[in-house]
Design a protein around this motif. Structure first.
Motif, PDB file in Angstrom:
ATOM      1  N   CYS A  17       1.944  10.798  13.630  1.00  0.00           N
ATOM      2  CA  CYS A  17       1.737  10.988  14.938  1.00  0.00           C
ATOM      3  C   CYS A  17       1.036   9.685  14.987  1.00  0.00           C
ATOM      4  CB  CYS A  17       1.109  11.753  16.070  1.00  0.00           C
ATOM      5  SG  CYS A  17       1.932  14.097  16.115  1.00  0.00           S
ATOM      6  N   ILE A  18       0.272   9.236  14.474  1.00  0.00           N
ATOM      7  CA  ILE A  18      -0.652   7.521  14.300  1.00  0.00           C
ATOM      8  C   ILE A  18       0.007   7.297  14.463  1.00  0.00           C
ATOM      9  CG2 ILE A  18      -2.546   6.925  13.228  1.00  0.00           C
ATOM     10  CD1 ILE A  18      -4.039   9.242  13.821  1.00  0.00           C
ATOM     11  N   VAL A  19       0.784   7.522  12.904  1.00  0.00           N
ATOM     12  CA  VAL A  19       1.724   6.178  11.597  1.00  0.00           C
ATOM     13  C   VAL A  19       2.782   5.993  12.586  1.00  0.00           C
ATOM     14  CG1 VAL A  19       3.267   5.757  10.507  1.00  0.00           C
ATOM     15  CG2 VAL A  19       0.871   6.944   9.597  1.00  0.00           C
ATOM     16  N   ALA A  20       3.483   7.400  13.839  1.00  0.00           N
ATOM     17  CA  ALA A  20       4.570   6.448  14.596  1.00  0.00           C
ATOM     18  C   ALA A  20       3.680   5.783  16.154  1.00  0.00           C
ATOM     19  CB  ALA A  20       5.190   8.159  15.382  1.00  0.00           C
TER      20      ALA A  20
ATOM     21  N   GLY B 281       2.929   2.112   4.564  1.00  0.00           N
ATOM     22  CA  GLY B 281       2.381   1.139   3.850  1.00  0.00           C
ATOM     23  C   GLY B 281       3.791  -0.117   4.845  1.00  0.00           C
ATOM     24  N   HIS B 282       4.942   0.068   4.778  1.00  0.00           N
ATOM     25  CA  HIS B 282       5.658  -0.554   5.311  1.00  0.00           C
ATOM     26  C   HIS B 282       5.303  -1.419   6.070  1.00  0.00           C
ATOM     27  CE1 HIS B 282       8.359   1.141   2.703  1.00  0.00           C
ATOM     28  NE2 HIS B 282       8.562   0.283   2.281  1.00  0.00           N
ATOM     29  N   LEU B 283       5.120  -0.505   7.557  1.00  0.00           N
ATOM     30  CA  LEU B 283       3.922  -1.138   8.773  1.00  0.00           C
ATOM     31  C   LEU B 283       3.214  -1.851   9.190  1.00  0.00           C
ATOM     32  CD1 LEU B 283       4.325   2.254  10.730  1.00  0.00           C
ATOM     33  CD2 LEU B 283       6.394  -0.030  11.316  1.00  0.00           C
ATOM     34  N   GLU B 284       2.107  -1.893   7.713  1.00  0.00           N
ATOM     35  CA  GLU B 284       1.229  -2.298   7.604  1.00  0.00           C
ATOM     36  C   GLU B 284       1.852  -4.441   7.040  1.00  0.00           C
ATOM     37  OE1 GLU B 284      -2.515  -4.526   6.879  1.00  0.00           O
ATOM     38  OE2 GLU B 284      -2.001  -2.765   8.406  1.00  0.00           O
ATOM     39  N   VAL B 285       2.480  -3.902   5.785  1.00  0.00           N
ATOM     40  CA  VAL B 285       2.841  -4.505   5.510  1.00  0.00           C
ATOM     41  C   VAL B 285       3.867  -5.932   6.409  1.00  0.00           C
ATOM     42  CG1 VAL B 285       5.081  -5.690   3.695  1.00  0.00           C
ATOM     43  CG2 VAL B 285       3.811  -4.392   3.299  1.00  0.00           C
ATOM     44  N   ARG B 286       4.544  -5.399   7.413  1.00  0.00           N
ATOM     45  CA  ARG B 286       5.730  -6.205   8.539  1.00  0.00           C
ATOM     46  C   ARG B 286       3.416  -6.517   9.511  1.00  0.00           C
ATOM     47  NH1 ARG B 286       9.269  -1.979  11.662  1.00  0.00           N
ATOM     48  NH2 ARG B 286       9.561  -3.720  12.651  1.00  0.00           N
ATOM     49  N   ARG B 287       3.407  -5.890   9.620  1.00  0.00           N
ATOM     50  CA  ARG B 287       1.675  -6.485  10.907  1.00  0.00           C
ATOM     51  C   ARG B 287       1.309  -7.876  10.100  1.00  0.00           C
ATOM     52  NH1 ARG B 287      -3.529  -6.810  11.201  1.00  0.00           N
ATOM     53  NH2 ARG B 287      -4.178  -6.625  13.252  1.00  0.00           N
TER      54      ARG B 287
ATOM     55  N   PRO C 183      11.724   6.488  -5.392  1.00  0.00           N
ATOM     56  CA  PRO C 183      12.655   7.267  -4.700  1.00  0.00           C
ATOM     57  C   PRO C 183      12.737   7.687  -3.298  1.00  0.00           C
ATOM     58  CG  PRO C 183       9.716   7.177  -5.150  1.00  0.00           C
ATOM     59  CD  PRO C 183      10.532   6.145  -5.639  1.00  0.00           C
ATOM     60  N   LEU C 184      12.761   6.116  -2.547  1.00  0.00           N
ATOM     61  CA  LEU C 184      12.713   6.407  -1.104  1.00  0.00           C
ATOM     62  C   LEU C 184      14.192   6.944  -0.824  1.00  0.00           C
ATOM     63  CD1 LEU C 184      11.087   3.440  -0.226  1.00  0.00           C
ATOM     64  CD2 LEU C 184       9.697   5.077  -0.066  1.00  0.00           C
ATOM     65  N   PRO C 185      14.587   6.908   0.565  1.00  0.00           N
ATOM     66  CA  PRO C 185      16.145   7.393   1.278  1.00  0.00           C
ATOM     67  C   PRO C 185      16.229   6.271   1.729  1.00  0.00           C
ATOM     68  CG  PRO C 185      13.588   8.489   2.510  1.00  0.00           C
ATOM     69  CD  PRO C 185      13.448   8.399   1.393  1.00  0.00           C
ATOM     70  N   PRO C 186      17.200   6.278   1.898  1.00  0.00           N
ATOM     71  CA  PRO C 186      18.000   4.887   2.263  1.00  0.00           C
ATOM     72  C   PRO C 186      17.581   3.867   3.273  1.00  0.00           C
ATOM     73  CG  PRO C 186      19.131   6.956   2.182  1.00  0.00           C
ATOM     74  CD  PRO C 186      18.493   7.316   1.930  1.00  0.00           C
ATOM     75  N   ALA C 187      17.100   4.977   3.935  1.00  0.00           N
ATOM     76  CA  ALA C 187      16.543   4.045   6.007  1.00  0.00           C
ATOM     77  C   ALA C 187      15.748   3.178   4.958  1.00  0.00           C
ATOM     78  CB  ALA C 187      16.055   5.343   6.887  1.00  0.00           C
ATOM     79  N   SER C 188      14.951   4.415   4.440  1.00  0.00           N
ATOM     80  CA  SER C 188      12.736   3.787   4.417  1.00  0.00           C
ATOM     81  C   SER C 188      13.055   2.698   2.858  1.00  0.00           C
ATOM     82  CB  SER C 188      12.066   4.806   3.652  1.00  0.00           C
ATOM     83  OG  SER C 188      11.589   5.775   4.232  1.00  0.00           O
ATOM     84  N   ARG C 189      14.603   2.827   2.203  1.00  0.00           N
ATOM     85  CA  ARG C 189      14.807   2.142   1.202  1.00  0.00           C
ATOM     86  C   ARG C 189      14.984   0.642   1.944  1.00  0.00           C
ATOM     87  NH1 ARG C 189      16.201   0.900  -4.442  1.00  0.00           N
ATOM     88  NH2 ARG C 189      16.152  -0.862  -4.651  1.00  0.00           N
ATOM     89  N   ALA C 190      15.438   1.024   3.243  1.00  0.00           N
ATOM     90  CA  ALA C 190      16.189  -0.744   3.930  1.00  0.00           C
ATOM     91  C   ALA C 190      15.339  -1.015   4.445  1.00  0.00           C
ATOM     92  CB  ALA C 190      17.233  -0.491   4.903  1.00  0.00           C
ATOM     93  N   ALA C 191      14.195  -0.407   4.696  1.00  0.00           N
ATOM     94  CA  ALA C 191      12.970  -1.164   5.890  1.00  0.00           C
ATOM     95  C   ALA C 191      12.225  -1.417   4.522  1.00  0.00           C
ATOM     96  CB  ALA C 191      12.226   0.092   6.195  1.00  0.00           C
ATOM     97  N   HIS C 192      12.091  -1.078   3.163  1.00  0.00           N
ATOM     98  CA  HIS C 192      10.809  -1.938   2.007  1.00  0.00           C
ATOM     99  C   HIS C 192      11.721  -3.246   1.709  1.00  0.00           C
ATOM    100  CE1 HIS C 192       8.954  -1.741  -1.772  1.00  0.00           C
ATOM    101  NE2 HIS C 192       9.937  -2.439  -2.352  1.00  0.00           N
ATOM    102  N   GLU C 193      13.112  -3.386   1.083  1.00  0.00           N
ATOM    103  CA  GLU C 193      14.555  -4.124   1.393  1.00  0.00           C
ATOM    104  C   GLU C 193      13.995  -5.219   2.062  1.00  0.00           C
ATOM    105  OE1 GLU C 193      14.752  -4.964  -1.490  1.00  0.00           O
ATOM    106  OE2 GLU C 193      14.860  -3.103  -2.418  1.00  0.00           O
ATOM    107  N   LEU C 194      13.927  -4.830   3.315  1.00  0.00           N
ATOM    108  CA  LEU C 194      13.985  -5.512   4.802  1.00  0.00           C
ATOM    109  C   LEU C 194      12.361  -6.729   4.661  1.00  0.00           C
ATOM    110  CD1 LEU C 194      15.244  -4.033   7.791  1.00  0.00           C
ATOM    111  CD2 LEU C 194      15.781  -6.458   6.953  1.00  0.00           C
ATOM    112  N   ALA C 195      11.141  -5.762   3.895  1.00  0.00           N
ATOM    113  CA  ALA C 195      10.040  -6.368   3.974  1.00  0.00           C
ATOM    114  C   ALA C 195      10.428  -8.055   2.687  1.00  0.00           C
ATOM    115  CB  ALA C 195       9.276  -4.965   3.771  1.00  0.00           C
ATOM    116  N   VAL C 196      10.561  -7.177   1.400  1.00  0.00           N
ATOM    117  CA  VAL C 196      10.576  -8.371   0.628  1.00  0.00           C
ATOM    118  C   VAL C 196      11.843  -9.196   1.032  1.00  0.00           C
ATOM    119  CG1 VAL C 196      12.129  -8.311  -1.684  1.00  0.00           C
ATOM    120  CG2 VAL C 196      10.731  -6.347  -1.119  1.00  0.00           C
ATOM    121  N   ALA C 197      12.595  -9.176   1.723  1.00  0.00           N
ATOM    122  CA  ALA C 197      13.460 -10.193   2.373  1.00  0.00           C
ATOM    123  C   ALA C 197      12.639 -11.136   2.776  1.00  0.00           C
ATOM    124  CB  ALA C 197      14.019  -9.870   2.497  1.00  0.00           C
TER     125      ALA C 197
END
Length: 406
Positions: free
Chosen positions: A71-74, A112-118, A139-153
């Protein structure tokens, strides 16, 4: 967990908030409150979403640490989307540690991805890269993998590494299509747009043209002498001279660079540097002093010679002199750059992102509002500011971050 809760969670994961609400809209137990909060967030009702998630945190017992952490992450994601940069980041760190401790690696990675975006949003690229390096996308599912690559980009674009950014966005597009979430695919398409729209202007030999991010990257590596109006520096490849604290010297350097290979009259230089409409002897004396100071600052990059009517720039070891100019010449361009993402910002969040005083940011917003460039809604601490994106330009270079060798 009962079947309705499971079905609602699967609907949310697939980007179907209405389907989730159909299953839990009338329930008041803790899991249902949490899922309703996430669904409302996906539908854009962020205030209602925050209230539901906070109720869910209170409803979960002290032994349900993982559920409370989720809930805190959300809530942290809602804070990021609503540009509440004052939201306690330590709470997200604690929640992430709890999730990792209990083996919930997927939600820990999301935290972790939220922290990167911030961190990316407020220009702390080194810290963002450090956090991202600790996240394994394998090991991430597609949605999380997309978020990861968006952070990299995102980091790569701010570092002016366009090839790396394009590769990451291709991976993100593939993962978003696998996930089948329209909002995620739209976010990837928006990121691609930043690579395809002008990010700066090039002024050379009296002419100017727009530059894409890729062209800006190429310019940084070229042997040309570049007067950079984004970071107030003069550079040639790895040799950089900062004039960020010397506005008069930078104004002179820019005027000389724009006129190269020609010269600039003394009257024009006085007007550009001092704002003087009429060049009297005191102005001329001050100009000679400032030209001498600029000559000393640029000694490794160029010489400044006197001509019959003024001064001219003579680059050392560079066959070209250019000015890298902002896409829009606006006093408060960095404020507009943040608002151009289409989100609503509080003045306190803008101050935090810009590293400036809140009152200074408020004055800038008021001036922009008077000019019709931004608009606000709400009152007091709930007041938010926003503007449509700047048409035809990407504002990546206006956001706070050091350019290569900057």
């Amino acid at each position: 967990m009962d079947s309705l809760i499971t079905a609602a969670a699967l609907a949310l994961a697939a980007g179907d908030p209405l389907g989730a609400l159909d299953r839990v809209a009338l329930r008041e137990d803790a899991p249902a409150l949490a899922l309703r909060g996430i669904a409302m967030a996906q539908l854009g009702d962020l205030d209602r979403a925050k209230l539901l998630l906070r109720r869910a945190v209170r409803a979960f017992g002290p032994k349900e640490a993982v559920a409370r952490a989720r809930c805190i992450v959300a809530e942290a994601e809602i804070a990021l989307v609503s540009r509440d940069l004052g939201w306690p980041a330590k709470a997200l760190d604690t929640a992430r540690a709890t999730l990792e401790k209990h083996g919930d690696r997927l939600n820990a990675a999301h935290a972790g991805h939220l922290e990167v975006r911030r961190l990316l949003l407020i220009g702390r690229l080194d810290e963002a890269e450090h956090v991202l390096a600790g996240l394994d996308p394998g090991p991430l599912p597609p949605a999380s993998r997309a978020a990861h690559e968006l952070a990299v980009a995102g980091i790569a674009m701010r570092r002016l590494k366009t090839r790396k950014a394009r590769t990451a966005l291709e991976w993100a597009r593939h993962a978003a299509r696998q996930a089948g979430i329209p909002g995620l695919m739209a976010e990837v398409d928006s990121a691609f747009l930043a690579l395809e729209t002008p990010a700066a202007r090039l002024i050379a030999r009296g002419e100017e043209r727009p530059l894409l991010l890729e062209e800006v990257e190429t310019l940084q590596a070229s042997p040309a002498l570049v007067v950079d109006t984004f970071r107030y520096v003069a550079r040639r490849q790895k040799t950089t001279v900062s004039l960020a604290t010397r506005p008069v010297l930078f104004a002179l350097a820019r005027a000389l660079a724009e006129a190269w290979p020609g010269d600039v009259s003394r009257a024009t230089l006085i007007a550009r540097a001092f704002g003087g409409k009429h060049a009297d002897e005191s102005h001329r004396a001050r100009l000679r002093v400032e030209i001498g100071r600029l000559r000393a600052e640029l000694r490794t990059l160029a010489d400044i010679g006197a001509t019959s009517r003024g001064f001219a720039l003579a680059p050392r070891h560079a066959g070209e002199v250019v000015v890298l100019a902002r896409p829009i010449e606006e006093r408060h361009a960095t404020v507009l750059a943040f608002l151009a993402d289409g989100e609503s910002w509080a003045s306190s969040a803008l101050a935090l992102a810009l590293g400036a005083g809140q009152r200074s940011v408020q004055r800038a917003l008021e001036q922009l509002a008077e000019a019709g460039k931004v608009q606000s809604f709400g009152h007091g601490r709930a007041r938010r500011w926003m503007t449509p994106p700047v048409a035809g330009f990407t504002t990546t270079l206006l956001l706070p971050a050091p350019l290569p060798n900057g």
